[in-house]
Design an enzyme around this catalytic site. Structure first.
Site, mmCIF file in Angstrom:
data_model
loop_
_atom_site.group_PDB
_atom_site.id
_atom_site.type_symbol
_atom_site.label_atom_id
_atom_site.label_comp_id
_atom_site.label_asym_id
_atom_site.label_seq_id
_atom_site.Cartn_x
_atom_site.Cartn_y
_atom_site.Cartn_z
ATOM 1 N N ASP A 34 -5.062 -3.729 -9.042
ATOM 2 C CA ASP A 34 -5.618 -4.321 -7.812
ATOM 3 C C ASP A 34 -6.214 -5.702 -8.077
ATOM 4 O OD1 ASP A 34 -4.987 -1.991 -6.403
ATOM 5 O OD2 ASP A 34 -6.948 -1.101 -6.757
ATOM 6 N N GLU A 198 -2.271 1.051 2.229
ATOM 7 C CA GLU A 198 -3.584 0.546 1.826
ATOM 8 C C GLU A 198 -3.465 -0.885 1.307
ATOM 9 O OE1 GLU A 198 -4.647 3.448 -1.105
ATOM 10 O OE2 GLU A 198 -3.168 2.748 -2.557
#
Length: 319
Positions: A34, A198
């Site tokens: 991420d 997401e």
């Protein structure tokens, strides 16, 4: 002549795989789950990532060599939730002379989550301010993780969310330490399966706001890989508003399962996701993300930092 040959070879490779390979990366290119990317005014690049109380890496170039600099929030978050010492999904933005680092406090599979914020003037040392006002608990239709700040030209907007009813947006105050209200707006939803969507990130190009997001299984590939095509990949929708009306290239609403694939598994690249967009002064717009390099290994800690140039000339991002 040499440049022409290289260009031809790269074009052939892209034609075979459908996507260009990531740019070369040197130094510490793993520990990149991420990622969030930013460039300081002196030309130094900074990368923030999940784990290690938000790991910081810096480099003189977007391709490296990347060096580990320590934890952004070494004492853990002020937010008193499980996961306050294992912070996720950073996002970093400069507003005026201050950098804002957003992060998630959560644990796998639960909605007891919140988005926090820290600030810095140099990207090296950070002051944690704790909660932003974006939080969730059992029974809500969203999960308060994966926050990403966006300035739409008149106001700050935060996109966030994961699973449940997927991705939402909320207004942020100026300066963006807290929400400007409690109303949340759904902006993307996958109605099928586990609603695995997401990592939203909004970027502007031309007249459109582009909503990038990750879909599919993200993690644990070393223990259990999903069926082919069900692993992480990056999709996009676009709108003339940053707070709704997003559709994919076929015109399907993003709130009804729409999404045009920007990047997926190809060659040695497996499960790319956790993406963001950065406008580099030399390269122009680039897509950055994490991915598994199948030549190295599938563990979460082995995920590498990937960067590709983006071409928006068709009106849609092409890697």
């Amino acid at each position: 002549m040499r440049t022409s040959i290289i260009t031809s070879v790269l074009s052939a490779v892209t034609a075979v795989y459908g996507y260009a390979d990531p740019m070369a990366c040197t130094g510490v290119c793993t520990n990149a789950h991420d990622p969030a990317l930013i460039r300081r005014d002196d030309g130094t690049y900074y990368r923030f990532s999940t784990g290690g109380k938000i790991a910081i890496h810096s480099a003189p170039s977007i391709t490296g060599p990347w060096t580990y600099k320590g934890a952004a929030i070494p004492a853990g978050s002020k937010i008193n939730l499980k996961g306050k010492d294992d912070l996720w999904a950073p996002d970093v933005t400069k507003v005026a002379d201050t950098y804002y680092l957003y992060y998630s406090v959560s644990s796998f599979g639960v909605q007891d989550s919140a988005i926090g914020v820290a600030t810095s003037t140099n990207l090296d040392t950070w002051t944690d301010h704790g909660a932003t006002g974006i939080a969730s608990s059992a029974g809500k239709n969203y999960n308060a993780i994966d926050g990403a700040l966006y300035w739409d030209g008149s106001k700050f907007v935060m996109s966030f969310g994961s699973f449940w009813s997927d991705i939402f947006s909320v207004g942020m105050a100026n300066p963006p330490l807290n929400t400007s209200g409690s109303a949340t707006t759904p902006i993307a939803f996958k109605p099928e399966g586990e609603h695995a969507q997401e990592g939203a990130f909004i970027a502007k190009n031309g007249n459109y706001h582009y909503l990038f997001f990750s879909v599919g299984k993200c993690c644990g590939f070393d223990a259990n890989r999903p069926a082919k095509g069900a692993e992480y990949k990056i999709q996009v929708c676009r709108s003339t508003s940053a707070t709704g009306g997003f559709v994919d290239q076929a015109g399907k609403k993003c709130t009804e399962g729409g999404g045009t694939t920007v990047l997926e598994s190809h060659g040695f690249v497996y499960g790319p996701g956790g993406q963001g967009v950065f406008y580099d002064p030399k390269l122009g717009p680039v897509l950055y993300y994490h991915y598994v390099d199948t030549r190295i290994g599938y563990a979460d800690g082995q995920k590498k930092f990937g960067v590709n140039a983006i071409n928006f000339s068709s009106g849609w991002p092409v890697v």
